[in-house]
Design an enzyme around this catalytic site. Structure first.
Site, PDB file in Angstrom:
ATOM      1  N   HIS A 149      26.205 -27.525  38.030  1.00  0.00           N
ATOM      2  CA  HIS A 149      25.592 -27.753  39.353  1.00  0.00           C
ATOM      3  C   HIS A 149      26.010 -26.627  40.305  1.00  0.00           C
ATOM      4  O   HIS A 149      26.780 -26.836  41.255  1.00  0.00           O
ATOM      5  CB  HIS A 149      26.078 -29.116  39.856  1.00  0.00           C
ATOM      6  CG  HIS A 149      25.341 -29.676  41.034  1.00  0.00           C
ATOM      7  ND1 HIS A 149      25.134 -28.989  42.202  1.00  0.00           N
ATOM      8  CD2 HIS A 149      24.776 -30.889  41.222  1.00  0.00           C
ATOM      9  CE1 HIS A 149      24.481 -29.756  43.057  1.00  0.00           C
ATOM     10  NE2 HIS A 149      24.251 -30.914  42.485  1.00  0.00           N
ATOM     11  N   GLU A 170      20.662 -25.241  39.338  1.00  0.00           N
ATOM     12  CA  GLU A 170      21.543 -25.965  38.418  1.00  0.00           C
ATOM     13  C   GLU A 170      20.915 -26.000  37.028  1.00  0.00           C
ATOM     14  O   GLU A 170      19.813 -26.509  36.859  1.00  0.00           O
ATOM     15  CB  GLU A 170      21.737 -27.391  38.945  1.00  0.00           C
ATOM     16  CG  GLU A 170      22.043 -27.431  40.435  1.00  0.00           C
ATOM     17  CD  GLU A 170      21.701 -28.773  41.095  1.00  0.00           C
ATOM     18  OE1 GLU A 170      21.677 -29.797  40.400  1.00  0.00           O
ATOM     19  OE2 GLU A 170      21.461 -28.781  42.309  1.00  0.00           O
TER      20      GLU A 170
END
Ligand code: BG6
Length: 285
Positions: free
Chosen positions: A157, A260
Site C-alpha cells: 500500500h 498500491e
C-alpha cells in the site's frame, strides 16, 4: 553499517547514499531516500507508537483488503488485515556489491491472540526489502504452513510523496477496467489517472508491468515495476476524507498519492503447504 537495528525500526544505508527505514510495527517502510530526497509520504500526524496502523509509507495489507471478510472465516478482521498492525522481526540482513537487503518475518505465533482467533490458519510471511543505489524492491512471500487451505488478499500500500496532486499523472492503466469506490460503479480507464477530487479505484488484472507516477512538468517521478501481482489501487482521500482522519493533516492530500500493487480484486486460495510471492521495484524516472 548497511543494516542497523534500532528499538522500533531497521535502517538500510547504501554505500552510494540511498537509505530506507522499516518499522517493526507492520514492517512498514516509512522512508526511501535517494540523493537525500525523500520519495515516500509519511503523514506529519502518523502515529508511530504501535497503537494504530502507520499513516504513510508502505503498509502491508494482509489477509483482507478494506473491510473485506475472508472466505470461510466468520469473524471480521481489522480493516486491511492484521499484518500492518503486528510487530514483525528482522530475520536476516546481507549486502553485495549493488544492494543492501533486510528481511522481516511474521507468523501466526507472533500475532495477537485476538487475531489468531479471527484467522485460525498457520502462515508465514517473509518481507524482503532490497535497497539499490537508485531503486528499492519490496518482495512479499506468503506461505501456508498449516494443513488447511486459506484465502487472502494482499497489497503493498505505497504512499508516494509528490510535489503537487494537481499535476501528478499515473500512467499505465489506460484501457483497464476498474471499480470506482467513490462513485460506486465500474468503468474503463481512458488515458492517464489524474487527481481532481477523491480517488479510490481498484484496477483489476493490469497487464502493463510498469506503472509510472509522473510528478508533472520537469519534476520526474517514480516507476513501479510489478512481479506476480495483478491489481493496482489508486487512492487520494481529498478534502473531506482528509479532514476525517485523525492521523492525516487536512492539507496533506496535496502531497501524496497511493499507488498500491497487489491482489485484491479476487481472493487467492493457498493450499496447505503452498506459497505465493509478489514484488514491486521502485526506480526514479
Ligand atoms: C485504500 C482503500 O487502499 O486504503 C481505501 O482503497 C482506504 O478505501 C485507504 O480508504 C486507506 O485505508 P486506511 O484503513 O489506511 O484508512
Amino acid at each position: 553499517m548497511p543494516v542497523s537495528q534500532q528499538s522500533n525500526k531497521t535502517v538500510l544505508t547504501h554505500p552510494l547514499g540511498a537509505s530506507a527505514e522499516v518499522h517493526f510495527f507492520g514492517a512498514t517502510l516509512t522512508s526511501w531516500k535517494v540523493a537525500s530526497e525523500e520519495r515516500i509520504f509519511l503523514s506529519e500526524k502518523a502515529v508511530l507508537d504501535g497503537s494504530k496502523a502507520i499513516r504513510g509509507g508502505i503498509p502491508l495489507v494482509f489477509p483482507v483488503f478494506g473491510k473485506g471478510k475472508a472466505p470461510h472465516v466468520t469473524a471480521s478482521l481489522p480493516q486491511h488485515g492484521f499484518a500492518r498492525i503486528s510487530r514483525w522481526r528482522l530475520v536476516n540482513s546481507s549486502e553485495d556489491a549493488h544492494t543492501v537487503t533486510a528481511q522481516f518475518g511474521l507468523d501466526h505465533n507472533m500475532i495477537s491472540e485476538e487475531h489468531r482467533k479471527m484467522w485460525p490458519f498457520d502462515f508465514s510471511l517473509v518481507y524482503t526489502v532490497k535497497l539499490g543505489a537508485e531503486t528499492i524492491e519490496t518482495h512479499l512471500k506468503i506461505q501456508n504452513t498449516g494443513d488447511q487451505a486459506f484465502d487472502f488478499n494482499t497489497l503493498l500500500h505505497t504512499y508516494f510523496l509528490i510535489p503537487d496532486e494537481s499535476k501528478v499523472r499515473v500512467i499505465g492503466l489506460s484501457g483497464v477496467d476498474y471499480t470506482d469506490k467513490v462513485q460506486q460503479k465500474t468503468s474503463r480507464q481512458e488515458g492517464e489517472v489524474v487527481v481532481r477530487g477523491e480517488v479510490d479505484s481498484v484496477y483489476a488484472n493490469v497487464q502493463t508491468a510498469d506503472i509510472q507516477i509522473q510528478y508533472g512538468g520537469e519534476d520526474g517521478g517514480v516507476q513501479l515495476h510489478r512481479n506476480g501481482v495483478n491489481d493496482i489501487v489508486v487512492w487520494n482521500p481529498w478534502t473531506e476524507k482528509a479532514a476525517g482522519m485523525a492521523d492525516f493533516g487536512d492539507e496533506e492530500y496535496h502531497r501524496m498519492i497511493c499507488v498500491e500493487a497487489g491482489q485484491v480484486a479476487e481472493f487467492i486460495a493457498l493450499a496447505a503447504g503452498g506459497s505465493w510471492e509478489g514484488s514491486q521495484v521502485l526506480s526514479l524516472l
